[in-house]
Design a protein around this motif. Structure first.
Motif, mmCIF file in Angstrom:
data_model
loop_
_atom_site.group_PDB
_atom_site.id
_atom_site.type_symbol
_atom_site.label_atom_id
_atom_site.label_comp_id
_atom_site.label_asym_id
_atom_site.label_seq_id
_atom_site.Cartn_x
_atom_site.Cartn_y
_atom_site.Cartn_z
ATOM 1 N N TYR A 23 95.116 3.069 35.127
ATOM 2 C CA TYR A 23 94.611 3.596 33.844
ATOM 3 C C TYR A 23 95.750 3.497 32.847
ATOM 4 O O TYR A 23 96.803 4.097 33.051
ATOM 5 C CB TYR A 23 94.196 5.043 34.097
ATOM 6 C CG TYR A 23 94.228 6.027 32.941
ATOM 7 C CD1 TYR A 23 93.607 5.752 31.727
ATOM 8 C CD2 TYR A 23 94.849 7.269 33.108
ATOM 9 C CE1 TYR A 23 93.624 6.686 30.697
ATOM 10 C CE2 TYR A 23 94.862 8.218 32.091
ATOM 11 C CZ TYR A 23 94.248 7.924 30.890
ATOM 12 O OH TYR A 23 94.265 8.853 29.882
ATOM 13 N N LYS A 26 93.740 4.891 26.043
ATOM 14 C CA LYS A 26 92.552 5.742 25.814
ATOM 15 C C LYS A 26 91.723 5.176 24.672
ATOM 16 O O LYS A 26 92.276 4.727 23.679
ATOM 17 C CB LYS A 26 92.992 7.156 25.403
ATOM 18 C CG LYS A 26 93.774 7.906 26.447
ATOM 19 C CD LYS A 26 94.218 9.252 25.872
ATOM 20 C CE LYS A 26 95.495 9.725 26.542
ATOM 21 N NZ LYS A 26 95.350 10.806 27.462
ATOM 22 N N ARG A 78 100.077 22.840 26.903
ATOM 23 C CA ARG A 78 99.003 21.897 27.265
ATOM 24 C C ARG A 78 97.976 22.568 28.190
ATOM 25 O O ARG A 78 96.771 22.388 28.038
ATOM 26 C CB ARG A 78 99.651 20.675 27.935
ATOM 27 C CG ARG A 78 98.706 19.548 28.139
ATOM 28 C CD ARG A 78 99.414 18.268 28.556
ATOM 29 N NE ARG A 78 98.430 17.351 29.137
ATOM 30 C CZ ARG A 78 98.693 16.126 29.520
ATOM 31 N NH1 ARG A 78 99.908 15.630 29.385
ATOM 32 N NH2 ARG A 78 97.751 15.367 30.039
ATOM 33 N N SER A 143 93.797 15.872 32.115
ATOM 34 C CA SER A 143 94.638 14.684 32.281
ATOM 35 C C SER A 143 93.759 13.606 32.906
ATOM 36 O O SER A 143 93.041 13.881 33.873
ATOM 37 C CB SER A 143 95.814 15.019 33.212
ATOM 38 O OG SER A 143 96.689 13.919 33.287
ATOM 39 N N GLY A 144 93.802 12.416 32.335
ATOM 40 C CA GLY A 144 92.896 11.362 32.796
ATOM 41 C C GLY A 144 92.960 11.153 34.297
ATOM 42 O O GLY A 144 91.935 11.165 35.001
ATOM 43 N N SER A 145 94.172 10.999 34.813
ATOM 44 C CA SER A 145 94.320 10.680 36.236
ATOM 45 C C SER A 145 93.879 11.839 37.140
ATOM 46 O O SER A 145 93.634 11.641 38.326
ATOM 47 C CB SER A 145 95.771 10.301 36.541
ATOM 48 O OG SER A 145 96.636 11.303 36.067
ATOM 49 N N THR A 197 100.996 10.038 28.095
ATOM 50 C CA THR A 197 100.057 10.190 26.986
ATOM 51 C C THR A 197 100.571 9.461 25.744
ATOM 52 O O THR A 197 99.856 8.690 25.104
ATOM 53 C CB THR A 197 99.841 11.692 26.673
ATOM 54 O OG1 THR A 197 99.547 12.370 27.903
ATOM 55 C CG2 THR A 197 98.709 11.902 25.702
HETATM 56 C C1 2P0 Z 1 97.473 5.801 36.522
HETATM 57 N N1 2P0 Z 1 99.148 6.643 34.903
HETATM 58 O O1 2P0 Z 1 96.410 5.167 36.567
HETATM 59 C C2 2P0 Z 1 98.396 5.500 35.357
HETATM 60 C C3 2P0 Z 1 99.410 4.469 35.700
HETATM 61 C C4 2P0 Z 1 100.530 6.308 34.711
HETATM 62 C C5 2P0 Z 1 100.646 4.861 34.950
HETATM 63 O O2 2P0 Z 1 97.376 7.947 34.781
HETATM 64 O O3 2P0 Z 1 97.304 11.418 28.907
HETATM 65 O O4 2P0 Z 1 99.052 11.705 33.074
HETATM 66 O O5 2P0 Z 1 97.102 13.032 30.788
HETATM 67 O O6 2P0 Z 1 95.421 11.221 30.509
HETATM 68 O O7 2P0 Z 1 96.720 10.818 33.455
HETATM 69 C C6 2P0 Z 1 99.316 8.872 33.966
HETATM 70 O O8 2P0 Z 1 98.594 9.280 32.863
HETATM 71 O O9 2P0 Z 1 97.766 10.697 31.185
HETATM 72 C C7 2P0 Z 1 98.567 7.784 34.578
HETATM 73 P P1 2P0 Z 1 96.837 11.634 30.316
HETATM 74 P P2 2P0 Z 1 97.997 10.738 32.735
HETATM 75 O O10 2P0 Z 1 97.806 6.607 37.427
#
Ligand code: 2P0
Length: 323
Positions: A23, A26, A78, A143-145, A197
């Motif tokens: 991911y 956004k 947050r 948080s997306g992940s 983010t």
């Molecule tokens: C992932 N990462 O797919 C990717 C790969 C980092 C690199 O998901 O803004 O902490 O909270 O949605 O989820 C880290 O991003 O970001 C992440 P937000 P998140 O694992």
């Protein structure tokens, strides 16, 4: 859903996850809607445990690893913003006691397990008994992940098509794969310089290479999902490593540049490539930090351990499907 506590406290625990197809980016910052879907593996034994209690008055009280945080600390701010979705007259504030068994903000996705555990604790406190896919959708706001950390084993987070995000949640990919193994190569566990983010936003806004990312990411997601179903290790590993390096290429081509790698990261990559040349099927992936996560098979633990030991580096092995 009701926002009246039906017990004195709610409990939640969730594992960290590592994306095999990432991911990054956004399409909606408020709803945390991704530009592309992703697929992950959860790591049992590494994650977050959270106790949530209703508070009748005052501000949230947030305790991380036994230490109470000031309301102005970014992490606490947050968390409180996320909890705004769940306040009511019956429960205007919360005490959150959260313990991480991974170093916070070290590229080992503690925010993923953190928000997933918090949503499970909310479900417990309010007695919702929601299905995991609904809890995944709620965790996504934090948080997306985190949407992927509701599940053990492999999980697929759908990009979704709707503007309201109601179709953007994760679900389990059914597979029991006892040979599947993750190796953790810790290069540095200090707080990262650029958070995900902010980093992904800068990439979306300034990186020309990023234009090709959404299409590649969706294609890699399909290939990896199919490889999981077929337990085709070679295709999974190759696609995951290529996906991670492509994501890092977009980060490096961002302005100002985002380079999470350290010299030891590249040295570790070279050990992986050398092992492959010698016939050991091992691959790596990397997230928003300098550490490598090896994608390998249980039978190769000794070979991998020895190859890294020659360079003075320790590898911790995790078997996500161990009995
Ligand atoms: C992932 N990462 O797919 C990717 C790969 C980092 C690199 O998901 O803004 O902490 O909270 O949605 O989820 C880290 O991003 O970001 C992440 P937000 P998140 O694992």
């Amino acid at each position: 859903q009701p926002l009246t506590p039906n017990s004195p406290q709610g409990l939640g625990s969730a594992p960290v996850n590592i994306a095999l197809s990432k991911y990054w980016g956004k399409r909606d910052k408020v709803l945390n809607l991704p530009i592309n879907g992703s697929v992950s593996i959860s790591l049992p034994g590494l994650g977050t445990e959270t106790v949530l209690k209703p508070l009748q008055t005052g501000q949230d009280k947030i305790v991380l690893n036994g230490e109470q945080l000031g309301a102005d600390v970014t992490f606490a701010k947050r968390l409180s913003l996320f909890l705004d979705y769940f306040r009511s007259d019956a429960c205007p504030a919360f005490t959150v006691e959260t313990v991480n068994s991974v170093p916070t903000a070290a590229g080992l996705a503690s925010s993923a397990s953190g928000y997933a555990a918090l949503v499970l604790a909310l479900d417990d406190l309010f007695g919702w008994q929601l299905p995991k896919t609904d809890l995944s959708l709620l965790a996504r706001f934090g948080s997306g992940s985190a949407s992927r950390s509701l599940f053990d084993g492999f999980a697929l987070w759908h990009r979704g098509e709707q503007e309201d995000g109601m179709d953007s949640f994760a679900e389990a990919l059914d597979s029991h794969w006892p040979e599947f193994c993750i190796g953790l190569v810790k290069v540095d566990t200090k707080e990262k310089a650029v958070g995900s983010t902010v980093g992904m936003q800068q990439t979306v806004e300034t990186c020309d290479l990023y234009k090709s990312w959404p299409e590649q990411a969706e294609r890699n997601l399909q290939t990896i999902s199919q490889a999981i179903i077929e337990q085709n290790f070679g295709t999974l590993g190759k696609t995951a490593e290529h996906n991670a390096l492509s994501m890092h290429a977009t980060m490096i081509a961002t302005w100002p540049p985002i380079v999470y790698w350290q010299p030891e990261s590249v040295a570790a990559m070279q050990i992986v490539w050398q092992l492959r040349e010698q016939g050991t099927e091992v691959y790596f992936t990397m997230d928003a930090g300098p550490n490598l996560k090896l994608i390998m098979q249980a039978k190769d633990q000794d070979k991998v351990r020895n190859a890294f030991a020659e360079h003075g580096t320790q590898v911790d092995f995790i078997l996500p499907f161990a009995e």
